[in-house]
Design an enzyme around this catalytic site. Structure first.
Site, PDB file in Angstrom:
ATOM      1  N   HIS A  34       0.819  -0.566   0.172  1.00 43.48           N
ATOM      2  CA  HIS A  34       0.422   0.068  -0.281  1.00 43.48           C
ATOM      3  C   HIS A  34       0.911   1.560  -0.349  1.00 43.48           C
ATOM      4  CE1 HIS A  34       0.882   0.328   4.149  1.00 43.48           C
ATOM      5  NE2 HIS A  34       0.393  -0.985   4.326  1.00 43.48           N
ATOM      6  N   HIS A  37       3.971   1.186   2.216  1.00 48.21           N
ATOM      7  CA  HIS A  37       5.591   0.399   1.865  1.00 48.21           C
ATOM      8  C   HIS A  37       5.639   1.082   0.554  1.00 48.21           C
ATOM      9  CE1 HIS A  37       2.357  -3.048   3.242  1.00 48.21           C
ATOM     10  NE2 HIS A  37       3.528  -2.995   3.673  1.00 48.21           N
ATOM     11  N   VAL A 176       2.419   6.892   6.790  1.00 43.86           N
ATOM     12  CA  VAL A 176       2.017   7.672   5.663  1.00 43.86           C
ATOM     13  C   VAL A 176       0.606   7.133   7.071  1.00 43.86           C
ATOM     14  CG1 VAL A 176       0.718   7.022   3.969  1.00 43.86           C
ATOM     15  CG2 VAL A 176       3.667   6.777   4.076  1.00 43.86           C
TER      16      VAL A 176
HETATM   17  P1  AMP Z   1       5.030  -4.889   6.808  1.00 44.72           P
HETATM   18  O1  AMP Z   1       4.414  -5.228   5.421  1.00 44.72           O
HETATM   19  O2  AMP Z   1       3.132  -4.694   7.245  1.00 44.72           O
HETATM   20  O3  AMP Z   1       5.433  -5.476   7.947  1.00 44.72           O
HETATM   21  O4  AMP Z   1       5.523  -3.271   6.719  1.00 44.72           O
HETATM   22  C1  AMP Z   1       6.751  -3.300   5.932  1.00 44.72           C
HETATM   23  C2  AMP Z   1       7.576  -1.937   6.556  1.00 44.72           C
HETATM   24  O5  AMP Z   1       6.431  -0.798   5.186  1.00 44.72           O
HETATM   25  C3  AMP Z   1       7.487  -1.496   7.699  1.00 44.72           C
HETATM   26  O6  AMP Z   1       9.322  -1.048   7.729  1.00 44.72           O
HETATM   27  C4  AMP Z   1       6.213  -0.781   8.186  1.00 44.72           C
HETATM   28  O7  AMP Z   1       7.207  -0.184   8.704  1.00 44.72           O
HETATM   29  C5  AMP Z   1       6.591  -0.292   6.773  1.00 44.72           C
HETATM   30  N1  AMP Z   1       5.602   0.798   6.494  1.00 44.72           N
HETATM   31  C6  AMP Z   1       3.751  -0.305   7.003  1.00 44.72           C
HETATM   32  N2  AMP Z   1       2.778   0.660   7.394  1.00 44.72           N
HETATM   33  C7  AMP Z   1       3.367   1.775   6.822  1.00 44.72           C
HETATM   34  C8  AMP Z   1       2.763   3.133   6.839  1.00 44.72           C
HETATM   35  N3  AMP Z   1       1.293   3.100   7.291  1.00 44.72           N
HETATM   36  N4  AMP Z   1       3.618   4.194   6.655  1.00 44.72           N
HETATM   37  C9  AMP Z   1       4.889   4.553   6.827  1.00 44.72           C
HETATM   38  N5  AMP Z   1       5.224   2.731   7.475  1.00 44.72           N
HETATM   39  C10 AMP Z   1       4.394   1.925   6.658  1.00 44.72           C
END
Ligand code: AMP
Length: 288
Positions: A34, A37, A176
């Site tokens: 999203h 990411h 974000v």
């Molecule tokens: P995940 O797929 O949930 O493990 O997230 C992968 C990376 O994306 C991690 O470093 C999260 O902190 C980052 N991430 C997920 N959602 C957001 C967001 N809304 N804003 C910034 N980074 C994000």
């Protein structure tokens, strides 16, 4: 764009990129990409070099009863998104490539993992730290990108990298939000329409706390009390924790000085949501 399911292929591609003089950058994700990411990927792309994105729903960071099975895995959309962002290599391993046998080694960061989400998700950060260590070992990037959305994860990973002298720079990207200000998250897809409206109480509570701190509030427990009160008053929202801590040590603050993390987690129906406001370089109280 290369799509690799095997560790050996990642290693040989990265070796070639390095031989061509490229800096290697890793964005670890669990896929279902999203805007959160994509902001990490875009930052890595802008920083230049060879950009690797991992898409791996890591089973060891899910507790029993959590959403491992139903976690979305839209691989075709994710690959298209990576391609559109100019990613060089996607690492999308099957579980048995990452865990060919029952692992006997776990990376545990003490202290930092005990409070906040760690208190509600036993073993979660051991799973995260272990898989991040493995990904850093596989890709051997110069820099790895993490989102401030997962502020505790960021603090834990930074400490792990420092403690273990891992030769990688950990770079943080801002949280974000969706247009309605809910923190963008894969798990938002679990929310029904009414639940989503209720979930906005979480972003509202932490953002308002941030506003009060910017306006000069320096009493950490007063900030925490108010966020907890706002969340408790919100219909259909069950607060799990509210923390007002130092963003690096995750220790509770008494008086807010130059930096603070206000973090909270709630349940909305079955869905667990986290949000936070991270403020650094605050002006001393009275100079707001
Ligand atoms: P995940 O797929 O949930 O493990 O997230 C992968 C990376 O994306 C991690 O470093 C999260 O902190 C980052 N991430 C997920 N959602 C957001 C967001 N809304 N804003 C910034 N980074 C994000």
């Amino acid at each position: 764009m290369i799509v690799a399911e095997r560790i050996a292929q990642v290693r040989s591609q990265v070796r070639e990129a390095r031989a061509d003089g490229h800096t290697v950058r890793l964005v670890p994700t669990m896929g279902a990409l999203h805007e959160g990411h994509l902001s990490l990927i875009r930052t890595a792309r802008t920083d230049g070099g060879y950009v690797v994105v991992s898409l791996f729903v890591n089973p060891t960071q899910f507790g029993p009863g959590e959403d491992l099975r139903r976690y979305p895995r839209p691989i075709q959309e994710d690959l298209a998104a990576c391609e559109a962002e100019g990613v060089d290599l996607v690492f999308h391993p099957p579980v048995d490539e990452m865990y060919p046998e029952e692992p006997r080694t776990t990376v545990h960061v003490a202290g930092l993992t005990e409070g906040l989400c760690g208190a509600h998700r036993p073993g979660h950060f051991d799973g995260v730290c272990t898989v991040v260590t493995k990904l850093l070992g596989i890709v051997a990037p110069d820099a790895a990108y993490f989102g401030e959305k997962d502020a505790q994860q960021l603090a834990v990973v930074r400490r792990m990298v420092a403690d273990l002298n891992l030769p990688v720079r950990i770079l943080a990207c801002p949280l974000v939000r969706d247009p309605d200000r809910l923190a963008t998250s894969t798990r938002n897809a679990y929310l029904g329409k009414e639940e989503r409206a209720r979930a906005l109480a979480l972003s509202r509570a932490v953002l308002e706390a941030g506003g009060r701190i910017r306006a000069g509030q320096r009493d950490a427990s007063a900030v925490a009390r108010r966020v907890r009160k706002d969340l408790e008053a919100a219909p259909g929202v069950e607060p799990q924790y509210v923390a007002v801590v130092d963003p690096d040590t995750l220790q509770d603050l008494d008086t807010i000085e130059d930096q603070v993390l206000v973090a909270a987690a709630v349940l909305v129906g079955q869905t667990r949501l986290i949000d936070n406001v991270l403020l650094r370089n605050l002006a001393p109280a009275g100079e707001a």
